[in-house]
Design a protein around this motif. Structure first.
Motif, PDB file in Angstrom:
ATOM      1  N   GLY A   9      51.395  16.461  52.979  1.00 51.90           N
ATOM      2  CA  GLY A   9      50.243  16.771  53.797  1.00 51.90           C
ATOM      3  C   GLY A   9      50.091  16.001  55.092  1.00 51.90           C
ATOM      4  N   PRO A  10      49.490  14.796  55.074  1.00 54.57           N
ATOM      5  CA  PRO A  10      49.132  14.122  56.324  1.00 54.57           C
ATOM      6  C   PRO A  10      50.318  13.826  57.241  1.00 54.57           C
ATOM      7  N   THR A  11      50.139  14.074  58.530  1.00 52.98           N
ATOM      8  CA  THR A  11      51.187  13.850  59.524  1.00 52.98           C
ATOM      9  C   THR A  11      51.582  12.383  59.598  1.00 52.98           C
ATOM     10  N   THR A  12      50.590  11.493  59.648  1.00 48.74           N
ATOM     11  CA  THR A  12      50.868  10.061  59.807  1.00 48.74           C
ATOM     12  C   THR A  12      51.709   9.534  58.655  1.00 48.74           C
ATOM     13  N   VAL A  13      51.390   9.928  57.440  1.00 47.10           N
ATOM     14  CA  VAL A  13      52.148   9.464  56.276  1.00 47.10           C
ATOM     15  C   VAL A  13      53.581   9.981  56.329  1.00 47.10           C
ATOM     16  N   ALA A  14      53.768  11.246  56.708  1.00 44.90           N
ATOM     17  CA  ALA A  14      55.119  11.809  56.806  1.00 44.90           C
ATOM     18  C   ALA A  14      55.945  11.061  57.843  1.00 44.90           C
ATOM     19  N   LEU A  15      55.341  10.730  58.983  1.00 47.63           N
ATOM     20  CA  LEU A  15      56.055  10.009  60.035  1.00 47.63           C
ATOM     21  C   LEU A  15      56.463   8.619  59.569  1.00 47.63           C
ATOM     22  N   MET A  16      55.540   7.901  58.958  1.00 44.14           N
ATOM     23  CA  MET A  16      55.845   6.534  58.522  1.00 44.14           C
ATOM     24  C   MET A  16      56.876   6.517  57.398  1.00 44.14           C
ATOM     25  N   ALA A  17      56.783   7.496  56.494  1.00 43.47           N
ATOM     26  CA  ALA A  17      57.752   7.568  55.405  1.00 43.47           C
ATOM     27  C   ALA A  17      59.154   7.846  55.933  1.00 43.47           C
ATOM     28  N   THR A  18      59.260   8.787  56.861  1.00 44.83           N
ATOM     29  CA  THR A  18      60.568   9.106  57.439  1.00 44.83           C
ATOM     30  C   THR A  18      61.145   7.917  58.186  1.00 44.83           C
ATOM     31  N   ALA A  19      60.305   7.226  58.947  1.00 43.38           N
ATOM     32  CA  ALA A  19      60.784   6.049  59.682  1.00 43.38           C
ATOM     33  C   ALA A  19      61.317   4.985  58.735  1.00 43.38           C
ATOM     34  N   GLY A  20      60.639   4.807  57.595  1.00 38.97           N
ATOM     35  CA  GLY A  20      61.125   3.826  56.626  1.00 38.97           C
ATOM     36  C   GLY A  20      62.447   4.220  55.986  1.00 38.97           C
ATOM     37  N   ILE A  21      62.655   5.530  55.797  1.00 40.23           N
ATOM     38  CA  ILE A  21      63.882   6.005  55.159  1.00 40.23           C
ATOM     39  C   ILE A  21      65.070   5.950  56.115  1.00 40.23           C
ATOM     40  N   ALA A  32      57.726  15.926  65.999  1.00 39.93           N
ATOM     41  CA  ALA A  32      57.811  17.387  65.926  1.00 39.93           C
ATOM     42  C   ALA A  32      57.814  17.858  64.470  1.00 39.93           C
ATOM     43  N   GLY A  33      58.585  17.198  63.630  1.00 40.81           N
ATOM     44  CA  GLY A  33      58.601  17.567  62.217  1.00 40.81           C
ATOM     45  C   GLY A  33      57.275  17.305  61.533  1.00 40.81           C
ATOM     46  N   GLY A  34      56.565  16.279  62.003  1.00 45.47           N
ATOM     47  CA  GLY A  34      55.307  15.907  61.367  1.00 45.47           C
ATOM     48  C   GLY A  34      54.154  16.859  61.635  1.00 45.47           C
ATOM     49  N   MET A  35      54.318  17.777  62.583  1.00 48.92           N
ATOM     50  CA  MET A  35      53.231  18.736  62.841  1.00 48.92           C
ATOM     51  C   MET A  35      53.490  20.080  62.174  1.00 48.92           C
ATOM     52  N   ALA A  36      54.648  20.241  61.513  1.00 52.46           N
ATOM     53  CA  ALA A  36      55.074  21.563  61.048  1.00 52.46           C
ATOM     54  C   ALA A  36      54.323  22.027  59.811  1.00 52.46           C
ATOM     55  N   LEU A  37      54.005  23.317  59.785  1.00 51.93           N
ATOM     56  CA  LEU A  37      53.599  24.043  58.579  1.00 51.93           C
ATOM     57  C   LEU A  37      52.460  23.366  57.821  1.00 51.93           C
ATOM     58  N   LEU A  95      68.349  15.530  61.577  1.00 50.17           N
ATOM     59  CA  LEU A  95      68.058  14.865  60.308  1.00 50.17           C
ATOM     60  C   LEU A  95      66.636  14.315  60.304  1.00 50.17           C
ATOM     61  N   CYS A  96      66.249  13.639  61.392  1.00 47.96           N
ATOM     62  CA  CYS A  96      64.903  13.073  61.475  1.00 47.96           C
ATOM     63  C   CYS A  96      63.846  14.170  61.460  1.00 47.96           C
ATOM     64  N   PHE A  97      64.100  15.257  62.173  1.00 43.80           N
ATOM     65  CA  PHE A  97      63.145  16.363  62.232  1.00 43.80           C
ATOM     66  C   PHE A  97      62.966  17.017  60.869  1.00 43.80           C
ATOM     67  N   ILE A  98      64.065  17.346  60.215  1.00 45.27           N
ATOM     68  CA  ILE A  98      63.990  18.070  58.942  1.00 45.27           C
ATOM     69  C   ILE A  98      63.392  17.190  57.848  1.00 45.27           C
ATOM     70  N   MET A  99      63.757  15.912  57.822  1.00 48.27           N
ATOM     71  CA  MET A  99      63.216  15.030  56.790  1.00 48.27           C
ATOM     72  C   MET A  99      61.710  14.866  56.944  1.00 48.27           C
ATOM     73  N   THR A 100      61.258  14.697  58.182  1.00 50.61           N
ATOM     74  CA  THR A 100      59.815  14.568  58.402  1.00 50.61           C
ATOM     75  C   THR A 100      59.102  15.858  58.023  1.00 50.61           C
ATOM     76  N   MET A 101      59.693  16.995  58.345  1.00 51.37           N
ATOM     77  CA  MET A 101      59.075  18.275  58.011  1.00 51.37           C
ATOM     78  C   MET A 101      58.977  18.451  56.497  1.00 51.37           C
ATOM     79  N   ILE A 102      60.018  18.062  55.769  1.00 51.36           N
ATOM     80  CA  ILE A 102      59.979  18.178  54.309  1.00 51.36           C
ATOM     81  C   ILE A 102      58.858  17.329  53.730  1.00 51.36           C
ATOM     82  N   LEU A 103      58.750  16.087  54.197  1.00 54.93           N
ATOM     83  CA  LEU A 103      57.702  15.199  53.691  1.00 54.93           C
ATOM     84  C   LEU A 103      56.321  15.681  54.110  1.00 54.93           C
ATOM     85  N   ARG A 104      56.222  16.236  55.293  1.00 52.87           N
ATOM     86  CA  ARG A 104      54.945  16.783  55.761  1.00 52.87           C
ATOM     87  C   ARG A 104      54.492  17.931  54.869  1.00 52.87           C
TER      88      ARG A 104
END
Length: 385
Positions: free
Chosen positions: A296-308, A332-337, A283-292
């Motif tokens: 775009g930015p990895t840091t924003v995707a990571l922080m957004a997922t952590a908050g959710i 891992a999700g934050g570096m994808a695609l 769940l954490c991996f896929i959600m971060t990947m979707i937001l990434r």
């Protein structure tokens, strides 16, 4: 590290040891080490002169060396403290940076090695090179040329040339904050309460460890070589604008995470994925990947997922080890695609001389492979631990 020529010294030593046949692997190893203390964009720019030099010597296009190097930098950036995304996720989940680092270092090494092997057929395909980048490759310049530097930087570069940096000194600068953070975590877990434990744990706080490393770097690479204190101060001050940008991005990422949480978008996304019956790690991996992919930015995707997912994770009462693995799965999700909405995509493709189509078929695919290998490693560690 950049002005002293340290990155080029380390990379050059690795290239000499590896031999001409393994130059891409040597640059990947150099990128892994250099990427620990510096941000992704800075690391790519630092090592790009080496890439151009290798491209000129071998007659190959820069992308053959640049893309694997940049993917390695991104892997370290997404997974390991003291990079801002990893630190922010660890803080949101309540897990120490030292523990994330202890588990993340072998995971990052595993991911980089496996990605390098899996992507060799991908990078063996013919790739182009933009004319302006080809011109730079044919007439490559040293990034530390005093003629193109500010006065303080030029003085620092001249001193470094008069007293060349040893690879061991750069290894010390790179490894010191890593050792301090891991020691702080081990001291908190294994040592009895007392002055020694308090001092080691304090030194292991990420910001304290980096501060100690800055002082060590200023002395080892500057003052020890005869640089004036004012010159060293000017060189350090020149890094503040880029630091301010990172702080701004981190703050904006936290704000974006709160917007997602408060607006209900995050809850809707989290509920949709939770209802699919996914394990929390996936769940954490896929959600971060979707937001990434979406923003775009990895840091924003990571922080957004952590908050959710923070409230959901809190209800699971996981131990520190498994919380650290959740943080790594987000990394891992934050570096994808990485694609056209990511600044990293344009930095890498532009400096490697790739077209947009070539960037999507090489850089984007390789970031996807790296993300999957990192998640696979995290899943194996989750089952084993």
């Amino acid at each position: 590290v950049d002005l002293s020529g340290g990155a080029r010294v380390v990379a050059g030593a690795l290239v000499r040891r590896a031999g001409a046949a393994h130059v891409p692997l040597a640059i990947v190893i150099a990128a892994f080490g250099v990427g620990i203390p510096v941000f992704f964009e800075v690391g790519v720019i630092m090592l790009m002169p080496l890439v151009y030099g290798m491209a000129r010597q071998t007659g190959r296009v820069p992308a053959i060396f640049a893309v694997p190097m940049a993917v390695t930098m991104l892997t370290v950036h997404a997974l390991l403290p003291p990079h801002p995304g990893a630190v922010a996720v660890g803080g949101a989940l309540g897990v120490g940076a030292g523990r994330v680092l202890m588990l993340g270092l072998p995971l990052a090494a595993f991911s980089v090695a496996l990605t390098y092997v899996l992507s060799r057929p991908l990078m063996s395909r013919p790739l182009g090179c933009a004319p302006d980048i080809r011109a730079i490759v044919d007439d490559v310049r040293d990034a530390g040329d005093p003629a193109h530097a500010a006065p303080a930087d030029a003085h620092f570069v001249e001193l470094a040339r008069a007293h060349p940096v040893h690879p061991g000194e750069i290894g010390l600068v790179i490894g010191l904050p890593v050792v301090l953070m891991i020691a702080g975590t081990l001291a908190s877990d294994m040592m009895a309460a007392g002055m020694a434990r308090s001092v080691i744990a304090f030194a292991g706080i990420p910001y304290v460890a980096l501060g100690i490393d800055v002082v060590a770097c200023a002395w080892l690479l500057g003052l020890r070589r005869g640089a004036r204190l004012a010159t060293v101060s000017d060189v350090l001050a020149a890094a503040l604008p880029s630091t301010a940008g990172i702080i701004l991005i981190t703050g904006a990422g936290g704000a974006f995470a709160q917007v997602l949480v408060q607006s209900g978008v995050g809850d809707a996304l989290g509920g949709m994925l939770s209802s699919a019956g996914l394990p929390v790690l996936a769940l954490c991996f896929i959600m971060t990947m979707i937001l990434r992919v979406a923003q775009g930015p990895t840091t924003v995707a990571l922080m957004a997922t952590a908050g959710i997912v923070g409230p959901l994770v809190a209800r699971l009462h996981l131990d520190q080890t498994h919380l650290a693995l959740l943080a790594l799965s987000m990394g891992a999700g934050g570096m994808a695609l990485s694609h056209v909405n990511d600044a990293g995509f344009w930095i890498v493709t532009r400096m490697a001389g790739l077209s947009v189509a070539e960037g999507l078929s090489s850089w984007t695919l390789m970031t996807g492979i790296a993300a999957l290998t990192a998640f696979a490693g995290t899943a194996l560690m989750w089952m084993a631990l």
